[in-house]
Design a protein around this motif. Structure first.
Motif, PDB file in Angstrom:
ATOM      1  N   GLU A   1       0.806  -1.270   0.078  1.00 54.46           N
ATOM      2  CA  GLU A   1       0.013   0.183  -0.268  1.00 54.46           C
ATOM      3  C   GLU A   1       0.830   1.401   0.113  1.00 54.46           C
ATOM      4  OE1 GLU A   1      -2.390   0.134   3.448  1.00 54.46           O
ATOM      5  OE2 GLU A   1      -3.880  -1.714   2.639  1.00 54.46           O
ATOM      6  N   GLN A   2       1.845   1.127   0.548  1.00 58.46           N
ATOM      7  CA  GLN A   2       2.910   2.525   0.778  1.00 58.46           C
ATOM      8  C   GLN A   2       3.466   2.793  -0.658  1.00 58.46           C
ATOM      9  OE1 GLN A   2       2.758   4.199   3.503  1.00 58.46           O
ATOM     10  NE2 GLN A   2       1.378   2.502   4.447  1.00 58.46           N
ATOM     11  N   GLY A   3       3.464   1.749  -1.642  1.00 62.27           N
ATOM     12  CA  GLY A   3       3.879   2.087  -3.021  1.00 62.27           C
ATOM     13  C   GLY A   3       5.558   2.146  -3.217  1.00 62.27           C
ATOM     14  N   TYR A   4       6.068   1.273  -2.136  1.00 66.03           N
ATOM     15  CA  TYR A   4       7.490   1.145  -2.409  1.00 66.03           C
ATOM     16  C   TYR A   4       7.942  -0.160  -3.228  1.00 66.03           C
ATOM     17  CZ  TYR A   4       7.982   4.374   1.661  1.00 66.03           C
ATOM     18  OH  TYR A   4       7.617   5.437   2.439  1.00 66.03           O
ATOM     19  N   ILE A   5       8.851  -0.027  -4.325  1.00 61.42           N
ATOM     20  CA  ILE A   5       9.036  -1.103  -4.964  1.00 61.42           C
ATOM     21  C   ILE A   5      10.548  -1.443  -5.115  1.00 61.42           C
ATOM     22  CG2 ILE A   5       9.153  -1.819  -7.463  1.00 61.42           C
ATOM     23  CD1 ILE A   5       6.771   0.338  -7.800  1.00 61.42           C
ATOM     24  N   TYR A   6      10.845  -2.600  -4.677  1.00 59.54           N
ATOM     25  CA  TYR A   6      12.286  -3.279  -4.565  1.00 59.54           C
ATOM     26  C   TYR A   6      12.349  -4.793  -4.701  1.00 59.54           C
ATOM     27  CZ  TYR A   6      10.863  -4.516   0.188  1.00 59.54           C
ATOM     28  OH  TYR A   6       9.941  -5.002   1.320  1.00 59.54           O
ATOM     29  N   GLU A   7      13.387  -5.202  -5.371  1.00 53.32           N
ATOM     30  CA  GLU A   7      13.631  -6.542  -5.570  1.00 53.32           C
ATOM     31  C   GLU A   7      15.115  -6.813  -5.267  1.00 53.32           C
ATOM     32  OE1 GLU A   7      12.537  -7.953  -9.467  1.00 53.32           O
ATOM     33  OE2 GLU A   7      14.018  -7.078 -10.486  1.00 53.32           O
ATOM     34  N   PHE A   8      15.312  -8.010  -4.870  1.00 48.01           N
ATOM     35  CA  PHE A   8      16.863  -8.848  -4.726  1.00 48.01           C
ATOM     36  C   PHE A   8      16.677 -10.114  -5.290  1.00 48.01           C
ATOM     37  CE2 PHE A   8      16.257  -5.514  -1.596  1.00 48.01           C
ATOM     38  CZ  PHE A   8      17.545  -4.899  -1.368  1.00 48.01           C
ATOM     39  N   ARG A   9      17.200 -10.409  -6.406  1.00 49.44           N
ATOM     40  CA  ARG A   9      17.138 -11.440  -7.184  1.00 49.44           C
ATOM     41  C   ARG A   9      18.292 -12.103  -6.726  1.00 49.44           C
ATOM     42  NH1 ARG A   9      14.204 -10.844 -12.975  1.00 49.44           N
ATOM     43  NH2 ARG A   9      12.600  -9.471 -12.451  1.00 49.44           N
ATOM     44  N   ILE A  10      18.477 -13.365  -6.279  1.00 47.60           N
ATOM     45  CA  ILE A  10      19.558 -14.161  -5.939  1.00 47.60           C
ATOM     46  C   ILE A  10      19.809 -15.189  -7.229  1.00 47.60           C
ATOM     47  CG2 ILE A  10      20.521 -15.933  -4.415  1.00 47.60           C
ATOM     48  CD1 ILE A  10      19.368 -13.108  -3.228  1.00 47.60           C
ATOM     49  N   TYR A  11      21.065 -15.059  -7.771  1.00 50.53           N
ATOM     50  CA  TYR A  11      21.511 -16.040  -8.815  1.00 50.53           C
ATOM     51  C   TYR A  11      22.383 -17.096  -8.059  1.00 50.53           C
ATOM     52  CZ  TYR A  11      19.583 -12.699 -12.141  1.00 50.53           C
ATOM     53  OH  TYR A  11      18.520 -12.044 -12.672  1.00 50.53           O
ATOM     54  N   LYS A  12      21.774 -18.265  -8.161  1.00 50.86           N
ATOM     55  CA  LYS A  12      22.277 -19.490  -7.549  1.00 50.86           C
ATOM     56  C   LYS A  12      23.959 -19.820  -8.167  1.00 50.86           C
ATOM     57  CE  LYS A  12      21.313 -24.374  -6.421  1.00 50.86           C
ATOM     58  NZ  LYS A  12      20.330 -25.523  -6.443  1.00 50.86           N
ATOM     59  N   GLY A  13      24.760 -20.099  -7.319  1.00 49.65           N
ATOM     60  CA  GLY A  13      25.932 -20.404  -7.490  1.00 49.65           C
ATOM     61  C   GLY A  13      26.952 -19.346  -8.310  1.00 49.65           C
ATOM     62  N   CYS A  14      26.344 -18.186  -8.388  1.00 43.26           N
ATOM     63  CA  CYS A  14      27.244 -17.195  -8.939  1.00 43.26           C
ATOM     64  C   CYS A  14      27.987 -16.411  -7.949  1.00 43.26           C
ATOM     65  CB  CYS A  14      26.213 -16.115  -9.659  1.00 43.26           C
ATOM     66  SG  CYS A  14      25.302 -16.639 -11.246  1.00 43.26           S
ATOM     67  N   LYS A  15      29.156 -15.846  -8.566  1.00 45.74           N
ATOM     68  CA  LYS A  15      30.129 -15.297  -7.914  1.00 45.74           C
ATOM     69  C   LYS A  15      30.101 -13.646  -8.246  1.00 45.74           C
ATOM     70  CE  LYS A  15      33.171 -19.344  -7.572  1.00 45.74           C
ATOM     71  NZ  LYS A  15      32.586 -19.671  -5.987  1.00 45.74           N
ATOM     72  N   HIS A  16      30.821 -13.077  -7.171  1.00 45.34           N
ATOM     73  CA  HIS A  16      30.950 -11.448  -7.388  1.00 45.34           C
ATOM     74  C   HIS A  16      31.621 -11.272  -9.060  1.00 45.34           C
ATOM     75  CE1 HIS A  16      31.192  -7.279  -6.256  1.00 45.34           C
ATOM     76  NE2 HIS A  16      32.642  -7.356  -6.858  1.00 45.34           N
ATOM     77  N   GLY A  17      30.954 -10.434  -9.643  1.00 36.97           N
ATOM     78  CA  GLY A  17      31.508  -9.888 -11.004  1.00 36.97           C
ATOM     79  C   GLY A  17      30.446 -10.607 -11.856  1.00 36.97           C
ATOM     80  N   PHE A  18      29.591 -11.378 -11.761  1.00 32.85           N
ATOM     81  CA  PHE A  18      28.896 -12.304 -12.615  1.00 32.85           C
ATOM     82  C   PHE A  18      28.259 -11.425 -13.688  1.00 32.85           C
ATOM     83  CE2 PHE A  18      25.550 -11.726  -9.595  1.00 32.85           C
ATOM     84  CZ  PHE A  18      24.253 -11.729 -10.764  1.00 32.85           C
ATOM     85  N   CYS A  19      27.649 -10.032 -13.252  1.00 34.75           N
ATOM     86  CA  CYS A  19      26.773  -9.535 -14.169  1.00 34.75           C
ATOM     87  C   CYS A  19      27.844  -8.958 -15.216  1.00 34.75           C
ATOM     88  CB  CYS A  19      26.138  -8.525 -13.478  1.00 34.75           C
ATOM     89  SG  CYS A  19      24.953  -8.750 -12.111  1.00 34.75           S
ATOM     90  N   VAL A  20      28.842  -8.777 -15.158  1.00 38.52           N
ATOM     91  CA  VAL A  20      29.639  -8.013 -16.156  1.00 38.52           C
ATOM     92  C   VAL A  20      30.952  -8.819 -16.787  1.00 38.52           C
ATOM     93  CG1 VAL A  20      31.279  -6.212 -16.444  1.00 38.52           C
ATOM     94  CG2 VAL A  20      29.395  -5.646 -14.863  1.00 38.52           C
ATOM     95  N   ARG A  21      31.480  -9.672 -15.957  1.00 34.40           N
ATOM     96  CA  ARG A  21      32.518 -10.573 -16.201  1.00 34.40           C
ATOM     97  C   ARG A  21      32.443 -12.004 -16.347  1.00 34.40           C
ATOM     98  NH1 ARG A  21      37.264  -7.508 -15.894  1.00 34.40           N
ATOM     99  NH2 ARG A  21      38.424  -9.634 -15.800  1.00 34.40           N
ATOM    100  N   ALA A  22      31.141 -12.593 -16.526  1.00 39.24           N
ATOM    101  CA  ALA A  22      31.147 -14.131 -16.631  1.00 39.24           C
ATOM    102  C   ALA A  22      31.531 -14.399 -17.844  1.00 39.24           C
ATOM    103  CB  ALA A  22      29.490 -14.245 -16.381  1.00 39.24           C
ATOM    104  N   PRO A  23      32.378 -15.713 -17.744  1.00 41.48           N
ATOM    105  CA  PRO A  23      32.948 -16.122 -18.973  1.00 41.48           C
ATOM    106  C   PRO A  23      31.738 -16.583 -20.023  1.00 41.48           C
ATOM    107  CG  PRO A  23      34.058 -17.205 -17.064  1.00 41.48           C
ATOM    108  CD  PRO A  23      32.752 -16.546 -16.621  1.00 41.48           C
TER     109      PRO A  23
END
Length: 277
Positions: free
Chosen positions: A223-245
């Protein structure tokens, strides 16, 4: 604290960057997309990891955002431009990558005033109906979060940022109040791609952050209108969004991080298309 997974990741050679290097509001900036304003009038500021424009992956990912959303995407080289010590000892990254503490290369708050001025100038330049998004990765997730609680002009009341996405963030684990404020102050839609096995902001930390948000401001979409999400990527390590092989041989293949790369790209694009277009 070091960031070894930032160094272990791959350089992407499956395509060449399609954007241009320009000086935008006094800062060297990679510019992707924006050639067809009939698709989108909005702009995304991409705040990178410590490699900034030295890493082709950042440019390639910016190109993907531009292609799939129609938005113009800027990567300001704020780390090289304003980081001082970063420029002088960048070569150490190449010589002793796993021995160099990530923190040595400058906390993001050191150049945050410059980032804020840049973002406000970009916001001012938007055409009527245009919105401003911000993306942050590793180092860049801290300023991308802090920008969400800023006004478009000093002393004004209009919010600066219309939607935020960050991937494998650093620093924000130590500043939970800032994350709450980023979402609470102007109800900026806030999305995070989390590596399950990140050495800092991992599944456990994300779950604690979500619990804090539920206690402080309520559930996402409530009701307060706040929108947020935290999606967990199983088995992934730091850097995966940019540097994944990507596209390695079967022996070398890292399916979890590659799947995470594509999944986080889809997550961000869907976020931009929902809240900026």
């Amino acid at each position: 604290m070091s960031c070894p997974d930032c160094f272990r990741g791959a350089q992407h050679n499956h395509t060449e960057p399609k954007g241009t290097i320009e000086t935008i509001h006094g800062i060297k900036t990679y510019v992707a997309g924006g050639s067809d304003p009939s698709r989108s009038k909005s702009t995304i500021i991409y705040l990178p990891d410590a490699f900034s424009l030295k890493l082709v992956n950042n440019k390639v990912l910016a190109d993907e955002y531009a292609t799939q959303t129609g938005c113009k995407v800027y990567i300001p080289d704020v780390i090289r431009n304003g980081g001082g010590v970063l420029t002088k000892i960048y070569t150490i990254f190449l010589i002793l990558p796993e021995a160099v503490p990530f923190m040595l290369f400058g906390k993001p708050e050191n150049v945050y005033p410059q980032i804020l001025d840049y973002a406000r100038a970009v916001k001012k330049d938007l055409p009527a109906g245009g919105k401003l998004g911000v993306a942050g990765f590793c180092w860049g997730a801290w300023p991308s979060t802090k920008l969400c609680a800023e006004t478009a002009t000093p002393g004004g009341s209009e919010r600066l940022i219309d939607a935020q996405f960050n991937g494998h963030p650093s620093y924000i684990v130590n500043t939970p109040d800032m994350v709450v404020d980023a979402i609470k102050k102007f109800k900026v839609p806030y999305s995070v791609a989390v590596a399950e096995e990140d050495m800092q902001f991992n599944k456990a930390e994300a779950e604690k952050m979500e619990a804090r948000l539920r206690d402080d401001i309520g559930v996402s979409g409530g009701e307060q209108g706040y929108i947020y999400e935290f999606r967990i990527y199983k088995g992934c390590k730091h850097g995966f969004c940019v540097r994944a092989p990507l596209g390695k041989t079967k022996k070398e293949h890292d399916s979890e991080n590659e799947d995470g790369y594509h999944g986080s790209l889809k997550q961000a694009v869907e976020w931009w298309n929902k809240y900026l277009n």
